[in-house]
Design a protein around this motif. Structure first.
Motif, short mmCIF file in Angstrom:
data_model
loop_
_atom_site.label_atom_id
_atom_site.label_comp_id
_atom_site.label_asym_id
_atom_site.label_seq_id
_atom_site.Cartn_x
_atom_site.Cartn_y
_atom_site.Cartn_z
N GLY A 53 0.80 -1.22 0.00
CA GLY A 53 0.00 0.00 0.00
C GLY A 53 0.83 1.27 0.00
N SER A 54 2.15 1.17 0.13
CA SER A 54 2.98 2.37 0.12
C SER A 54 3.25 2.77 -1.32
CB SER A 54 4.29 2.13 0.87
OG SER A 54 5.07 1.17 0.18
N ALA A 55 3.68 4.00 -1.50
CA ALA A 55 3.96 4.51 -2.85
C ALA A 55 5.14 3.76 -3.44
CB ALA A 55 4.25 6.00 -2.78
N PRO A 56 5.08 3.44 -4.73
CA PRO A 56 6.20 2.73 -5.35
C PRO A 56 7.44 3.63 -5.44
CG PRO A 56 4.50 3.22 -6.97
CD PRO A 56 3.98 3.66 -5.63
N ARG A 57 8.61 3.01 -5.39
CA ARG A 57 9.87 3.77 -5.49
C ARG A 57 10.03 4.30 -6.90
NH1 ARG A 57 14.28 -0.40 -3.63
NH2 ARG A 57 14.66 -0.03 -5.80
N ASN A 58 10.65 5.46 -6.99
CA ASN A 58 10.96 6.03 -8.29
C ASN A 58 12.46 5.89 -8.51
OD1 ASN A 58 11.28 7.46 -10.61
ND2 ASN A 58 10.19 9.31 -9.91
N PRO A 59 12.88 5.00 -9.41
CA PRO A 59 14.32 4.80 -9.63
C PRO A 59 15.04 6.05 -10.12
CG PRO A 59 13.03 3.07 -10.69
CD PRO A 59 12.07 4.11 -10.19
N ALA A 60 14.33 7.00 -10.67
CA ALA A 60 14.96 8.22 -11.16
C ALA A 60 15.51 9.06 -10.02
CB ALA A 60 13.96 9.04 -11.98
N HIS A 61 14.97 8.91 -8.83
CA HIS A 61 15.42 9.69 -7.67
C HIS A 61 16.55 9.01 -6.91
CE1 HIS A 61 11.16 11.43 -7.87
NE2 HIS A 61 11.98 12.34 -8.37
N GLU A 62 16.95 7.83 -7.33
CA GLU A 62 18.03 7.11 -6.64
C GLU A 62 19.33 7.27 -7.40
OE1 GLU A 62 17.00 3.08 -5.85
OE2 GLU A 62 15.05 3.60 -5.03
N LEU A 63 20.43 7.38 -6.66
CA LEU A 63 21.75 7.47 -7.28
C LEU A 63 22.22 6.10 -7.70
CD1 LEU A 63 23.61 9.97 -4.93
CD2 LEU A 63 22.68 10.42 -7.21
N PRO A 64 22.87 5.98 -8.84
CA PRO A 64 23.45 4.71 -9.23
C PRO A 64 24.53 4.29 -8.24
CG PRO A 64 23.50 6.28 -11.06
CD PRO A 64 23.05 7.00 -9.84
N PRO A 65 24.86 3.01 -8.16
CA PRO A 65 25.83 2.54 -7.16
C PRO A 65 27.23 3.12 -7.33
CG PRO A 65 24.97 0.72 -8.49
CD PRO A 65 24.30 1.95 -8.94
#
Length: 67
Positions: A53-65
């Motif tokens: 029920g939580s909002a899905p993660r947006n991969p665009a807001h995450e830094l690459p490793p």
């Protein structure tokens, strides 16, 4: 078949049975260790999973490793 021969055969069978029991005990011990490891991994993955029920993660807001 005399008594000495019968006793010797029984001792041989007992020896094989004891070896088999030791091998089976070792197998069960190793499997228990593997089960414990897998259970810990599953628990860690469950903690990383998003709550239902939580909002899905947006991969665009995450830094690459590599950053």
């Amino acid at each position: 078949m005399n008594t000495d021969q019968r006793l010797t055969e029984l001792e041989i069978k007992l020896s094989y049975a004891e070896d088999l029991l030791d091998e089976l005990n070792l197998t069960v011990y190793r499997q228990r260790q593997q089960i414990d490891t897998l259970m810990a991994q599953v628990a860690a993955l469950q903690q990383q999973a998003p709550e239902p029920g939580s909002a899905p993660r947006n991969p665009a807001h995450e830094l690459p490793p590599h950053y």
